[in-house]
Motif scaffolding. Structure first.
Motif: not given
Ligand SMILES: [Zn+2]
Length: 196
Positions: A67, A71-72, A139, A188
């Motif tokens: 996605h 942060d990805h 996630d 994570h």
């Molecule tokens: Zn994330």
């Protein structure tokens, strides 16, 4: 058969009131192709671990993004020879946008739709010799560093995602991933085995 190596284990923590997060970045080697699932946003960790695999930025053929939360995906653009895939499209650096057919081109690696955390979220299903079916689930499952990672079925379904967009869709996606996977790599946290 494909081989999987976790380049960066995703993390999410707060230090002195400041948030630090980067997703898990996973390398898949398959039929001479090098594929990264989620680049994350920690450039140094990513590059150091790529070098340990005797690879450079130029050697990456595809980047799949589960996605587009930064942060990805922040580092996806550094892989200049790669094509970038999301849940439905293939993006080239000349601006060309194609559709894909649910697989990473020239592989049997599947891109499956797993909405909930984000409407356009996808996961990556890889068949391996040593670990069976591994799903890189972004996630759909993720933990902050201070949380205990409970992996019994009930805990996995009850685990709260503070950033969820569509809770019902997320539970369906969790069920889908748990049904398919022998091992799950979360966005994570640590990779875990699915209790069947
Ligand atoms: Zn994330």
């Amino acid at each position: 058969m494909a081989e999987i190596k976790i380049l960066v284990k995703g993390y999410a923590r707060e230090e002195n009131g400041i948030e630090f997060a980067s997703s898990t970045a996973t390398l898949i080697k398959d039929g001479g192709l090098n594929i990264i699932v989620d680049s994350g946003m920690n450039r140094e960790m990513l590059l150091v671990n790529l070098v340990k695999e005797n690879l450079s930025i130029k050697d990456i053929d595809f980047v799949v993004l589960t996605h587009t939360h930064l942060d990805h995906c922040l580092l996806a653009g550094i892989f200049g020879n790669a094509k970038v895939l999301d849940n439905s499209n293939i993006f080239s650096f000349d601006g060309k946008i194609d559709e894909h057919d649910g697989k990473v081109p020239n592989t049997e690696i599947e891109i499956i739709r797993t909405p909930g955390h984000d409407q356009f979220h996808c996961s990556v299903l890889v068949r391996t010799e040593s670990q069976g079916v591994v799903v890189i689930a972004g996630d759909v499952f993720w933990w902050a560093d201070e949380e205990k990672q409970k992996i019994d079925r009930q805990s996995l379904f009850e685990h709260k995602d503070p950033y969820v967009k569509d809770p019902k869709a997320l539970q369906k996606s969790r069920e889908k991933v748990l049904g398919l996977a022998d091992y799950i790599i979360p966005g994570h946290g640590e990779m875990f085995k699915v209790n069947k």
